[in-house]
Design a protein around this motif. Structure first.
Motif, PDB file in Angstrom:
ATOM      1  N   PRO A  47       0.926  -1.289   0.018  1.00  0.00           N
ATOM      2  CA  PRO A  47      -0.024  -0.056  -0.051  1.00  0.00           C
ATOM      3  C   PRO A  47       0.859   1.218  -0.152  1.00  0.00           C
ATOM      4  CG  PRO A  47      -0.949  -1.496   1.638  1.00  0.00           C
ATOM      5  CD  PRO A  47       0.335  -1.898   0.917  1.00  0.00           C
ATOM      6  N   GLY A  48       0.432   2.303  -0.867  1.00  0.00           N
ATOM      7  CA  GLY A  48       1.392   3.565  -0.784  1.00  0.00           C
ATOM      8  C   GLY A  48       2.519   3.463  -1.933  1.00  0.00           C
ATOM      9  N   ALA A  49       2.811   2.318  -2.500  1.00  0.00           N
ATOM     10  CA  ALA A  49       3.914   2.128  -3.289  1.00  0.00           C
ATOM     11  C   ALA A  49       3.526   2.919  -4.891  1.00  0.00           C
ATOM     12  CB  ALA A  49       4.045   0.647  -3.740  1.00  0.00           C
ATOM     13  N   PRO A  50       4.437   3.575  -5.186  1.00  0.00           N
ATOM     14  CA  PRO A  50       4.231   4.399  -6.503  1.00  0.00           C
ATOM     15  C   PRO A  50       3.859   3.442  -7.897  1.00  0.00           C
ATOM     16  CG  PRO A  50       6.591   4.376  -6.132  1.00  0.00           C
ATOM     17  CD  PRO A  50       5.981   3.645  -5.098  1.00  0.00           C
ATOM     18  N   THR A  51       2.955   2.767  -7.670  1.00  0.00           N
ATOM     19  CA  THR A  51       2.679   1.960  -8.616  1.00  0.00           C
ATOM     20  C   THR A  51       2.060   2.332 -10.029  1.00  0.00           C
ATOM     21  OG1 THR A  51       0.533   1.126  -7.606  1.00  0.00           O
ATOM     22  CG2 THR A  51       2.501  -0.386  -7.557  1.00  0.00           C
ATOM     23  N   SER A  52       1.332   3.638  -9.740  1.00  0.00           N
ATOM     24  CA  SER A  52       0.800   4.171 -10.752  1.00  0.00           C
ATOM     25  C   SER A  52       1.730   5.229 -11.794  1.00  0.00           C
ATOM     26  CB  SER A  52      -0.451   5.225 -10.278  1.00  0.00           C
ATOM     27  OG  SER A  52      -0.012   6.033  -9.152  1.00  0.00           O
ATOM     28  N   GLN A  53       2.837   5.694 -10.699  1.00  0.00           N
ATOM     29  CA  GLN A  53       3.869   6.434 -11.324  1.00  0.00           C
ATOM     30  C   GLN A  53       4.496   5.786 -12.247  1.00  0.00           C
ATOM     31  OE1 GLN A  53       2.871   6.466  -7.903  1.00  0.00           O
ATOM     32  NE2 GLN A  53       3.432   8.570  -7.273  1.00  0.00           N
ATOM     33  N   VAL A  54       5.131   4.237 -11.891  1.00  0.00           N
ATOM     34  CA  VAL A  54       5.622   3.307 -12.841  1.00  0.00           C
ATOM     35  C   VAL A  54       4.803   3.176 -13.950  1.00  0.00           C
ATOM     36  CG1 VAL A  54       6.533   1.248 -12.743  1.00  0.00           C
ATOM     37  CG2 VAL A  54       7.078   2.561 -10.757  1.00  0.00           C
ATOM     38  N   ALA A  55       3.438   2.871 -13.838  1.00  0.00           N
ATOM     39  CA  ALA A  55       2.519   2.733 -14.733  1.00  0.00           C
ATOM     40  C   ALA A  55       2.745   3.872 -15.952  1.00  0.00           C
ATOM     41  CB  ALA A  55       1.098   2.172 -14.472  1.00  0.00           C
ATOM     42  N   ALA A  56       2.503   4.967 -15.407  1.00  0.00           N
ATOM     43  CA  ALA A  56       2.502   6.169 -16.112  1.00  0.00           C
ATOM     44  C   ALA A  56       3.887   6.274 -16.928  1.00  0.00           C
ATOM     45  CB  ALA A  56       2.477   7.528 -15.325  1.00  0.00           C
ATOM     46  N   HIS A  57       4.860   5.850 -16.447  1.00  0.00           N
ATOM     47  CA  HIS A  57       6.257   6.071 -16.914  1.00  0.00           C
ATOM     48  C   HIS A  57       6.345   4.937 -18.233  1.00  0.00           C
ATOM     49  CE1 HIS A  57      10.434   6.212 -17.612  1.00  0.00           C
ATOM     50  NE2 HIS A  57      10.505   5.087 -17.542  1.00  0.00           N
ATOM     51  N   LEU A  58       5.802   3.752 -17.953  1.00  0.00           N
ATOM     52  CA  LEU A  58       5.727   2.774 -18.777  1.00  0.00           C
ATOM     53  C   LEU A  58       4.813   3.362 -20.089  1.00  0.00           C
ATOM     54  CD1 LEU A  58       5.704  -0.522 -16.772  1.00  0.00           C
ATOM     55  CD2 LEU A  58       7.488   0.404 -18.150  1.00  0.00           C
TER      56      LEU A  58
ATOM     57  N   PHE B 197      -0.987  -3.367 -22.195  1.00  0.00           N
ATOM     58  CA  PHE B 197      -1.527  -2.691 -21.243  1.00  0.00           C
ATOM     59  C   PHE B 197      -0.630  -2.960 -19.763  1.00  0.00           C
ATOM     60  CE2 PHE B 197      -4.871  -4.014 -23.987  1.00  0.00           C
ATOM     61  CZ  PHE B 197      -5.652  -2.939 -24.216  1.00  0.00           C
ATOM     62  N   VAL B 198      -0.561  -1.967 -19.133  1.00  0.00           N
ATOM     63  CA  VAL B 198       0.065  -1.946 -17.670  1.00  0.00           C
ATOM     64  C   VAL B 198      -1.235  -1.795 -16.716  1.00  0.00           C
ATOM     65  CG1 VAL B 198       1.304  -0.888 -16.075  1.00  0.00           C
ATOM     66  CG2 VAL B 198       2.060  -0.856 -18.404  1.00  0.00           C
ATOM     67  N   LEU B 199      -1.401  -3.069 -15.976  1.00  0.00           N
ATOM     68  CA  LEU B 199      -2.400  -3.105 -14.811  1.00  0.00           C
ATOM     69  C   LEU B 199      -1.808  -2.634 -13.687  1.00  0.00           C
ATOM     70  CD1 LEU B 199      -4.168  -6.268 -16.039  1.00  0.00           C
ATOM     71  CD2 LEU B 199      -4.769  -3.967 -16.694  1.00  0.00           C
ATOM     72  N   CYS B 200      -2.273  -1.539 -12.888  1.00  0.00           N
ATOM     73  CA  CYS B 200      -1.698  -1.103 -11.761  1.00  0.00           C
ATOM     74  C   CYS B 200      -2.641  -1.677 -10.696  1.00  0.00           C
ATOM     75  CB  CYS B 200      -2.116   0.361 -11.699  1.00  0.00           C
ATOM     76  SG  CYS B 200      -0.734   1.362 -11.093  1.00  0.00           S
ATOM     77  N   ASP B 201      -1.942  -2.194  -9.680  1.00  0.00           N
ATOM     78  CA  ASP B 201      -2.321  -2.725  -8.318  1.00  0.00           C
ATOM     79  C   ASP B 201      -3.195  -3.989  -8.758  1.00  0.00           C
ATOM     80  OD1 ASP B 201      -1.325  -0.765  -6.582  1.00  0.00           O
ATOM     81  OD2 ASP B 201      -3.135   0.528  -7.400  1.00  0.00           O
ATOM     82  N   PHE B 202      -2.510  -5.116  -9.639  1.00  0.00           N
ATOM     83  CA  PHE B 202      -3.235  -5.920 -10.225  1.00  0.00           C
ATOM     84  C   PHE B 202      -1.885  -7.075 -10.497  1.00  0.00           C
ATOM     85  CE2 PHE B 202      -4.541  -9.101 -13.371  1.00  0.00           C
ATOM     86  CZ  PHE B 202      -5.752  -9.575 -12.785  1.00  0.00           C
TER      87      PHE B 202
ATOM     88  N   TYR C  79       6.606   3.691 -23.505  1.00  0.00           N
ATOM     89  CA  TYR C  79       6.334   2.385 -24.688  1.00  0.00           C
ATOM     90  C   TYR C  79       5.135   2.508 -25.089  1.00  0.00           C
ATOM     91  CZ  TYR C  79      10.831   0.854 -22.363  1.00  0.00           C
ATOM     92  OH  TYR C  79      11.938   0.689 -21.548  1.00  0.00           O
ATOM     93  N   GLY C  80       4.427   3.518 -24.810  1.00  0.00           N
ATOM     94  CA  GLY C  80       3.020   3.492 -25.403  1.00  0.00           C
ATOM     95  C   GLY C  80       2.119   2.456 -24.915  1.00  0.00           C
ATOM     96  N   TYR C  81       2.150   1.956 -23.770  1.00  0.00           N
ATOM     97  CA  TYR C  81       1.163   0.919 -23.178  1.00  0.00           C
ATOM     98  C   TYR C  81       0.082   1.862 -22.536  1.00  0.00           C
ATOM     99  CZ  TYR C  81       5.185  -2.452 -22.738  1.00  0.00           C
ATOM    100  OH  TYR C  81       6.083  -3.465 -23.205  1.00  0.00           O
ATOM    101  N   VAL C  82      -1.080   1.207 -22.437  1.00  0.00           N
ATOM    102  CA  VAL C  82      -2.261   1.933 -21.975  1.00  0.00           C
ATOM    103  C   VAL C  82      -2.259   1.418 -20.416  1.00  0.00           C
ATOM    104  CG1 VAL C  82      -4.948   1.921 -22.073  1.00  0.00           C
ATOM    105  CG2 VAL C  82      -3.565   2.321 -24.073  1.00  0.00           C
ATOM    106  N   SER C  83      -2.415   2.318 -19.279  1.00  0.00           N
ATOM    107  CA  SER C  83      -2.466   2.000 -18.059  1.00  0.00           C
ATOM    108  C   SER C  83      -3.745   1.842 -17.604  1.00  0.00           C
ATOM    109  CB  SER C  83      -1.939   3.078 -17.350  1.00  0.00           C
ATOM    110  OG  SER C  83      -2.010   2.847 -15.977  1.00  0.00           O
TER     111      SER C  83
END
Length: 162
Positions: free
Chosen positions: A4-15, A78-83, A19-23
């Motif tokens: 909880p609280g890890a910057p997963t959404s920031q990592v997903a936004a970077h990817l 796709f990048v699935l955040c918190d999954f 790389y053009g993935y959809v978060s």
């Protein structure tokens, strides 16, 4: 995935940017379902409040709708955040959508995870979420994820990149 609280959404936004993935922010999808109310929304809210993984039967249709929407627009990455929150969720998704999964774990020490959770949630809830994340059952599930890539991080690194 991460505590909880890890910057997963920031990592997903970077990817997504690099790389053009959809978060797909799974936590946001679950928040929306919980806010919508009804029996499913209430169940999601209860499970999340206890720090438990949301049942695959509730979270998977939300994810599939987002994936199918993206595929209809020609998106295939796709990048699935918190999954995932369980191996069953991964198995369901891979059965429904022919894909290659590569789970990324933002790995923090328990002390750093507690600080991250405390910064993003209220006291007792943050402690409950952190405890639930570090339960043997949850850690065994994470280790069982096929193709898991661990990214060791510390709170100091996150704050310096802030």
């Amino acid at each position: 995935i991460g505590p909880p609280g890890a910057p997963t959404s920031q990592v997903a936004a970077h990817l997504e940017q690099r790389y053009g993935y959809v978060s797909i922010d799974v936590a946001a999808l679950l928040d929306g379902l919980a806010r919508a109310g009804g029996p499913e929304g209430e169940l999601v809210a209860q499970q999340r409040a206890r720090g438990k993984p949301v049942d695959a039967s509730l979270v998977s249709p939300l994810i599939l709708a987002e994936v199918y929407r993206g595929q209809a627009m020609g998106v295939n990455n796709f990048v699935l955040c918190d999954f995932p929150q369980s191996v069953k969720q991964v198995e369901f998704l891979e059965h429904q959508v022919p894909c290659m999964s590569k789970p990324l774990l933002l790995e923090f020490s328990r002390a750093d995870a507690a600080d991250l959770a405390g910064a993003s949630s209220a006291g007792a809830l943050a402690e409950l979420q952190t405890d639930a994340y570090f339960l043997d059952e949850r850690q065994a599930m994470i280790k069982a994820l096929p193709g898991l890539v661990k990214i060791p991080l510390s709170l100091a690194e996150v704050e310096s990149k802030g």
